[in-house]
Design an enzyme around this catalytic site. Structure first.
Site, short mmCIF file in Angstrom:
data_model
loop_
_atom_site.label_atom_id
_atom_site.label_comp_id
_atom_site.label_asym_id
_atom_site.label_seq_id
_atom_site.Cartn_x
_atom_site.Cartn_y
_atom_site.Cartn_z
N HIS A 79 -17.99 20.40 8.91
CA HIS A 79 -18.58 21.14 10.01
C HIS A 79 -17.98 22.54 10.13
O HIS A 79 -16.87 22.80 9.67
CB HIS A 79 -18.40 20.38 11.32
N GLU A 81 -16.69 24.23 12.61
CA GLU A 81 -15.43 24.37 13.34
C GLU A 81 -14.24 24.03 12.45
O GLU A 81 -13.25 24.76 12.42
CB GLU A 81 -15.40 23.45 14.57
N CYS A 105 -18.45 18.04 17.62
CA CYS A 105 -18.43 16.58 17.56
C CYS A 105 -17.01 16.09 17.84
O CYS A 105 -16.06 16.88 17.92
CB CYS A 105 -18.89 16.10 16.18
N CYS A 108 -14.40 17.14 14.98
CA CYS A 108 -13.99 18.54 15.06
C CYS A 108 -13.13 18.78 16.30
O CYS A 108 -12.20 19.58 16.27
CB CYS A 108 -15.20 19.46 15.06
#
Length: 161
Positions: A79, A81, A105, A108
């Site tokens: 992801h 991040e 999420c 992360c």
């Protein structure tokens, strides 16, 4: 030259714009997410977008959302991040702000908390109420990480190259 107050974009517009531009680097055909990490004195520290780890070809790994688990993107994609955190080469992110186009999420969120980021500014929260989202918000609140929705100004910014 006479400058009016509205001649320039705000810090929030600037950094969310960088996150949105970063998202455009993602080859994910379904969801493009971007992140921008900023220091307490408004300096960009790192950026990231959702994609496969280095050395894992976009042509060899799946982008599908449905099917056999090993044939979908979920086990492979990093992801935005986490990519932004991992891309940072400058040491501590303590006290930094994360601008991200989609609310983080739960996985992360763990990395965000552990890295020392203290503020999250997010654009979309389209998964609000899902178990991952609820877990994220619970951890962020407990860890003292503040979150706020990005306030759109309605200004249209066009980039021409």
């Amino acid at each position: 030259m006479n400058h009016k107050r509205n001649d320039y974009i705000t810090w929030d517009e600037y950094f969310m714009g960088v996150a949105a531009l970063s998202a455009m680097r993602s080859k994910d055909p379904h969801t493009q997410v971007g992140a921008c990490i900023v220091s307490e004195d408004n300096k960009i520290l790192s950026m990231g977008y959702n994609g496969f780890p280095m050395g894992c070809s976009d042509d060899e790994f799946p982008w599908d959302r449905e099917g056999e688990e090993l044939e979908t993107k979920y086990l492979y994609v990093t992801h935005s991040e986490l990519n932004a955190i991992l891309n940072y080469r400058g040491g501590s992110l303590e006290g930094a702000t994360l601008y991200v186009t989609l609310f983080p999420c739960n996985e992360c969120t763990k990395a965000i908390i552990q890295s020392g980021i203290k503020t999250i500014v997010y654009d979309s929260d389209k998964y609000a109420g899902t178990p991952s989202n609820v877990a994220s918000k619970r951890m962020l609140k407990t860890a003292g990480v503040s979150c706020r929705a990005y306030e759109k100004t309605g200004r249209n910014v066009t980039l021409e190259f």
